[in-house]
Design a protein around this motif. Structure first.
Motif, PDB file in Angstrom:
ATOM      1  N   LYS A  24       0.868  -1.128   0.188  1.00 26.42           N
ATOM      2  CA  LYS A  24      -0.219   0.033  -0.128  1.00 26.42           C
ATOM      3  C   LYS A  24       0.749   1.203   0.139  1.00 26.42           C
ATOM      4  CE  LYS A  24      -0.569  -0.100   5.033  1.00 26.42           C
ATOM      5  NZ  LYS A  24      -1.318  -0.669   6.096  1.00 26.42           N
ATOM      6  N   SER A 191       4.830  -6.008  10.555  1.00 26.21           N
ATOM      7  CA  SER A 191       6.261  -5.866  10.664  1.00 26.21           C
ATOM      8  C   SER A 191       6.900  -5.799  12.002  1.00 26.21           C
ATOM      9  CB  SER A 191       6.758  -4.487  10.080  1.00 26.21           C
ATOM     10  OG  SER A 191       6.729  -4.473   8.463  1.00 26.21           O
ATOM     11  N   SER A 209       6.251  -2.303   5.985  1.00 22.04           N
ATOM     12  CA  SER A 209       7.287  -1.386   6.024  1.00 22.04           C
ATOM     13  C   SER A 209       8.925  -2.347   6.134  1.00 22.04           C
ATOM     14  CB  SER A 209       7.234  -0.462   7.136  1.00 22.04           C
ATOM     15  OG  SER A 209       6.659  -0.969   8.284  1.00 22.04           O
TER      16      SER A 209
HETATM   17  C1  LIG Z   1      -0.544  -1.436   6.618  1.00 21.47           C
HETATM   18  C2  LIG Z   1      -0.969  -2.975   7.232  1.00 21.47           C
HETATM   19  C3  LIG Z   1      -0.039  -4.013   7.414  1.00 21.47           C
HETATM   20  C4  LIG Z   1       1.272  -3.781   7.439  1.00 21.47           C
HETATM   21  O1  LIG Z   1       1.960  -2.859   8.025  1.00 21.47           O
HETATM   22  P1  LIG Z   1       3.610  -2.839   8.496  1.00 21.47           P
HETATM   23  O2  LIG Z   1       3.688  -2.157   9.920  1.00 21.47           O
HETATM   24  O3  LIG Z   1       4.143  -1.712   7.492  1.00 21.47           O
HETATM   25  O4  LIG Z   1       4.136  -4.153   8.212  1.00 21.47           O
HETATM   26  C5  LIG Z   1      -0.553  -5.185   7.894  1.00 21.47           C
HETATM   27  N1  LIG Z   1      -2.060  -5.333   7.958  1.00 21.47           N
HETATM   28  C6  LIG Z   1      -2.658  -4.257   7.866  1.00 21.47           C
HETATM   29  C7  LIG Z   1      -4.205  -4.409   7.918  1.00 21.47           C
HETATM   30  C8  LIG Z   1      -2.582  -3.033   7.370  1.00 21.47           C
HETATM   31  O5  LIG Z   1      -3.266  -2.110   6.920  1.00 21.47           O
END
Ligand SMILES: *Cc1c(COP(=O)(O)O)cnc(C)c1O
Length: 219
Positions: A24, A191, A209
């Motif tokens: 995203k 993450s 991330s």
């Molecule tokens: C953005 C998101 C993630 C990933 O988050 P990170 O901390 O960047 O790994 C995982 N699950 C959902 C539902 C998210 O919106």
């Protein structure tokens, strides 16, 4: 960096754990780089953005919708989405079923459980999940497959609290599986907490991330 991060994470994951690379807000070139490094499963949280990326990228990518769903937009992804993680109502399941039927497809869905103590997180209580799975209505939805559960833990560094939240969802999932053996996926871990989530029983992690670098805004 993306290739290196991806290899690093992949080599640390047990074989039974599926990695969803959360792309995203990231540009197509970044996803292509991860693809070239062998990654095939990507997660997005906005339908429009996922459609644009789907159209631009190789067609053997498996696209997962991980964000909160707007029912009126399900139709835009019904022809290609592989797994929808954040389903939290029967109404949404009915809409997904309707749109999937138009394309003669079965769409896999995960019911989102509310495990975090924060009020801001979406999701169903365990009772609500059981009510959906045992409902009369669900038996009529032939174009969806509820393949598991998804949960997001509280945003905290308190390992005890995270452990408790992940374990409670794993225990519930394990119990449900006895009645509903088609549940095979438990999506939990991001993450910051995926190692703990795996230790507590997750078999699908959603990592953004740590692969693609920090995002410029909270999405
Ligand atoms: C953005 C998101 C993630 C990933 O988050 P990170 O901390 O960047 O790994 C995982 N699950 C959902 C539902 C998210 O919106």
């Amino acid at each position: 960096m993306i290739t290196k991060n991806l290899h690093h994470i992949k080599s640390s994951l047990p074989e039974h754990v599926t990695l969803v690379a959360v792309s995203k807000t990231k540009p197509i070139a970044d996803i292509q780089e991860a693809y070239d490094a062998g990654q095939r499963v990507f997660g997005e949280n906005k339908i429009q953005e996922m459609v644009t990326k789907y159209e631009a990228l190789p067609k053997d990518i498996e696209w997962h919708m991980i964000g909160h769903l707007q029912k009126n937009k399900v139709k835009y992804m019904a022809h290609f989405v592989n797994l929808i993680h954040g389903v939290d109502s029967l109404k949404t399941l009915e809409e997904i079923n309707k749109q999937a039927a138009k394309h003669n497809r079965t769409i896999n869905c995960l019911l989102q459980a509310k495990i975090a103590k924060e009020d801001s997180k979406f999701g169903l209580s365990f009772n609500e999940i059981e009510a959906i799975l045992s409902s009369e209505e669900i038996t009529k939805l032939n174009n969806i497959n509820i393949s598991g559960l998804m949960g997001m833990a509280t945003f905290t560094e308190d390992e005890n609290q995270l452990s408790e939240e992940f374990s409670s969802l794993y225990n519930f999932y394990s119990k449900l599986k006895e009645t509903y053996p088609t549940l095979t996926t438990l999506s939990m871990g991001m993450s910051g907490d995926y190692e703990l989530a795996i230790e507590k029983g997750s078999n699908m992690v959603r990592i953004g991330s740590s692969i693609f670098g920090v995002r410029n805004y909270i999405a």
